[in-house]
Design an enzyme around this catalytic site. Structure first.
Site, PDB file in Angstrom:
ATOM      1  N   SER A   1       0.845  -1.194   0.000  1.00  0.00           N
ATOM      2  CA  SER A   1       0.000   0.000   0.000  1.00  0.00           C
ATOM      3  C   SER A   1       0.881   1.245   0.000  1.00  0.00           C
ATOM      4  O   SER A   1       1.648   1.484   0.940  1.00  0.00           O
ATOM      5  CB  SER A   1      -0.902   0.011   1.228  1.00  0.00           C
ATOM      6  OG  SER A   1      -1.458   1.306   1.355  1.00  0.00           O
TER       7      SER A   1
ATOM      8  N   HIS B   1      -1.210  -1.184  -4.336  1.00  0.00           N
ATOM      9  CA  HIS B   1      -2.511  -0.965  -3.671  1.00  0.00           C
ATOM     10  C   HIS B   1      -2.627   0.529  -3.372  1.00  0.00           C
ATOM     11  O   HIS B   1      -1.809   1.104  -2.642  1.00  0.00           O
ATOM     12  CB  HIS B   1      -2.593  -1.804  -2.394  1.00  0.00           C
ATOM     13  CG  HIS B   1      -3.903  -1.689  -1.675  1.00  0.00           C
ATOM     14  ND1 HIS B   1      -5.024  -2.399  -2.041  1.00  0.00           N
ATOM     15  CD2 HIS B   1      -4.280  -0.931  -0.617  1.00  0.00           C
ATOM     16  CE1 HIS B   1      -6.026  -2.095  -1.239  1.00  0.00           C
ATOM     17  NE2 HIS B   1      -5.608  -1.191  -0.354  1.00  0.00           N
TER      18      HIS B   1
ATOM     19  N   ASP C   1      -4.820   3.637  -1.992  1.00  0.00           N
ATOM     20  CA  ASP C   1      -5.896   3.936  -1.044  1.00  0.00           C
ATOM     21  C   ASP C   1      -6.413   5.357  -1.211  1.00  0.00           C
ATOM     22  O   ASP C   1      -5.719   6.320  -0.885  1.00  0.00           O
ATOM     23  CB  ASP C   1      -5.373   3.765   0.387  1.00  0.00           C
ATOM     24  CG  ASP C   1      -5.155   2.313   0.745  1.00  0.00           C
ATOM     25  OD1 ASP C   1      -6.117   1.531   0.638  1.00  0.00           O
ATOM     26  OD2 ASP C   1      -4.014   1.953   1.114  1.00  0.00           O
TER      27      ASP C   1
ATOM     28  N   MET D   1      -9.046   8.145  -0.025  1.00  0.00           N
ATOM     29  CA  MET D   1      -9.875   8.481   1.155  1.00  0.00           C
ATOM     30  C   MET D   1     -10.419   9.892   1.017  1.00  0.00           C
ATOM     31  O   MET D   1      -9.681  10.806   0.642  1.00  0.00           O
ATOM     32  CB  MET D   1      -9.024   8.410   2.420  1.00  0.00           C
ATOM     33  CG  MET D   1      -8.364   7.065   2.635  1.00  0.00           C
ATOM     34  SD  MET D   1      -7.366   7.095   4.117  1.00  0.00           S
ATOM     35  CE  MET D   1      -6.713   5.419   4.083  1.00  0.00           C
TER      36      MET D   1
ATOM     37  N   HIS E   1      -8.399   1.201  -4.181  1.00  0.00           N
ATOM     38  CA  HIS E   1      -9.337   0.953  -3.071  1.00  0.00           C
ATOM     39  C   HIS E   1     -10.008   2.273  -2.716  1.00  0.00           C
ATOM     40  O   HIS E   1      -9.389   3.155  -2.128  1.00  0.00           O
ATOM     41  CB  HIS E   1      -8.526   0.389  -1.890  1.00  0.00           C
ATOM     42  CG  HIS E   1      -9.324   0.141  -0.646  1.00  0.00           C
ATOM     43  ND1 HIS E   1      -8.720  -0.110   0.574  1.00  0.00           N
ATOM     44  CD2 HIS E   1     -10.664   0.100  -0.425  1.00  0.00           C
ATOM     45  CE1 HIS E   1      -9.664  -0.294   1.492  1.00  0.00           C
ATOM     46  NE2 HIS E   1     -10.842  -0.166   0.920  1.00  0.00           N
TER      47      HIS E   1
ATOM     48  N   MET F   1     -12.181   4.438  -0.608  1.00  0.00           N
ATOM     49  CA  MET F   1     -12.843   4.627   0.690  1.00  0.00           C
ATOM     50  C   MET F   1     -13.539   5.985   0.625  1.00  0.00           C
ATOM     51  O   MET F   1     -13.155   6.943   1.299  1.00  0.00           O
ATOM     52  CB  MET F   1     -11.802   4.566   1.812  1.00  0.00           C
ATOM     53  CG  MET F   1     -11.330   3.146   2.092  1.00  0.00           C
ATOM     54  SD  MET F   1      -9.794   3.096   2.994  1.00  0.00           S
ATOM     55  CE  MET F   1      -8.651   3.220   1.631  1.00  0.00           C
TER      56      MET F   1
ATOM     57  N   MET G   1     -11.614  -5.892   5.097  1.00  0.00           N
ATOM     58  CA  MET G   1     -10.838  -4.976   5.938  1.00  0.00           C
ATOM     59  C   MET G   1     -10.530  -5.669   7.259  1.00  0.00           C
ATOM     60  O   MET G   1     -11.439  -6.113   7.962  1.00  0.00           O
ATOM     61  CB  MET G   1     -11.624  -3.687   6.201  1.00  0.00           C
ATOM     62  CG  MET G   1     -11.822  -2.791   4.994  1.00  0.00           C
ATOM     63  SD  MET G   1     -10.318  -2.366   4.093  1.00  0.00           S
ATOM     64  CE  MET G   1      -9.314  -1.613   5.367  1.00  0.00           C
TER      65      MET G   1
ATOM     66  N   ASP H   1      -6.741  -6.558   4.009  1.00  0.00           N
ATOM     67  CA  ASP H   1      -6.195  -5.198   4.038  1.00  0.00           C
ATOM     68  C   ASP H   1      -6.213  -4.630   5.454  1.00  0.00           C
ATOM     69  O   ASP H   1      -7.276  -4.360   6.008  1.00  0.00           O
ATOM     70  CB  ASP H   1      -7.042  -4.313   3.105  1.00  0.00           C
ATOM     71  CG  ASP H   1      -6.443  -2.932   2.935  1.00  0.00           C
ATOM     72  OD1 ASP H   1      -5.319  -2.693   3.415  1.00  0.00           O
ATOM     73  OD2 ASP H   1      -7.118  -2.086   2.304  1.00  0.00           O
TER      74      ASP H   1
HETATM   75  C1  DX5 Z   1      -6.437   1.339   5.498  1.00  0.00           C
HETATM   76  C2  DX5 Z   1      -5.993   1.113   4.076  1.00  0.00           C
HETATM   77  C3  DX5 Z   1      -4.888   0.145   3.990  1.00  0.00           C
HETATM   78  C4  DX5 Z   1      -3.611   0.600   4.652  1.00  0.00           C
HETATM   79  C5  DX5 Z   1      -2.864  -0.625   5.078  1.00  0.00           C
HETATM   80  O1  DX5 Z   1      -7.585   2.087   5.513  1.00  0.00           O
HETATM   81  O2  DX5 Z   1      -7.054   0.598   3.301  1.00  0.00           O
HETATM   82  O3  DX5 Z   1      -4.629  -0.248   2.645  1.00  0.00           O
HETATM   83  O4  DX5 Z   1      -2.802   1.397   3.838  1.00  0.00           O
HETATM   84  O5  DX5 Z   1      -1.766  -0.240   5.828  1.00  0.00           O
HETATM   85  P1  DX5 Z   1      -1.089  -1.229   6.872  1.00  0.00           P
HETATM   86  O6  DX5 Z   1      -0.629  -2.432   6.135  1.00  0.00           O
HETATM   87  O7  DX5 Z   1       0.042  -0.414   7.429  1.00  0.00           O
HETATM   88  O8  DX5 Z   1      -2.122  -1.577   7.923  1.00  0.00           O
HETATM   89 ZN    ZN Z   2      -6.570  -0.321   1.300  1.00  0.00          ZN
END
Ligand code: DX5
Ligand code: ZN
Length: 217
Positions: free
Chosen positions: A7, A32, A34, A36, A65, A67, A136, A174
């Protein structure tokens, strides 16, 4: 061998080129990414503009991903930015089936993510349509959190649903994945390991990625 998806949320944003170079020469399979929005989750990360840059920086699969609330508003933008897989949260989609169809109609792979409190059964009427389920294993919003152990029986339950439905969806885990807990996660049936801090806070990220890759089921 699991698919390993570092990620980039845990990368060094002042020198992303270096972290992309590192991932490109590593055994990592996917990026990956993320996204947000500060509404669906309490944190804000990045959007399609940065994904365009990651797309140019790598030939690896860009696993996006989302969110974000009402992700259907942004599907075209993320496709145009270069996403290979778009994952939306079941909790963020009133018409989840329609949103999945919209992703597939764009010619890319569709994933659905479930928060830790959301039952696997939520997916029973959509599981055949999707290529990925992102379970998750932390509450989404931040990297570096602790793995929630109740994810393990959830993986087993999801695996059963996938097999019984004759679905080809991959199971992605994840949040809080480490070299210590990854063997149990893979043994339970996970296909894809997302790892943020475990990779980017490692002294030897290349070796860490190689170790994740070598975890046997
Ligand atoms: C959390 C994200 C993850 C995050 C994982 O909301 O969706 O992808 O980056 O990070 P680690 O592996 O450090 O928990
Ligand atoms: Zn993620």
């Amino acid at each position: 061998m699991p698919i390993v998806a570092p990620s980039l949320l845990s990368a060094n944003f002042l020198n992303l080129q270096a972290d992309c170079d590192l991932l490109n020469k590593s055994e990592a399979d996917w990026y990956h990414l993320d996204v947000m929005d500060g509404n669906f989750v309490p944190n804000i990360s990045f959007g399609p503009m940065l994904i365009q840059f990651f797309r140019k920086a790598t030939a690896k699969t860009c696993d996006v991903h989302l969110m974000i609330e009402k992700p259907e508003r942004y599907l075209t933008a993320f496709k145009e930015a270069g996403a290979d897989i778009i994952t939306v949260h079941a909790e963020a989609c009133i018409h989840l089936h329609r949103t999945v169809q919209q992703i597939k109609e764009m010619g890319i792979k569709a994933g659905v993510a479930l928060n830790p409190h959301t039952p696997v059964a939520t997916l029973s009427n959509v599981i055949k349509e999707i290529e990925l389920v992102c379970l998750m294993s932390v509450n989404p919003g931040f990297g570096g959190q602790q793995f929630i152990p109740s994810t393990l029986p959830k993986i087993t339950e999801l695996k059963k649903l996938i097999t019984e439905s004759d679905s080809s969806a991959l199971i992605e885990i994840d949040g809080g994945v480490t070299l210590d807990n990854a063997p149990a996660i893979v043994k339970a049936g996970a296909d894809v390991l997302v790892a943020g801090n475990t990779v980017f806070k490692s002294k030897e990220p290349l070796a860490t990625i190689a170790s994740l890759k070598r975890i046997a089921s």
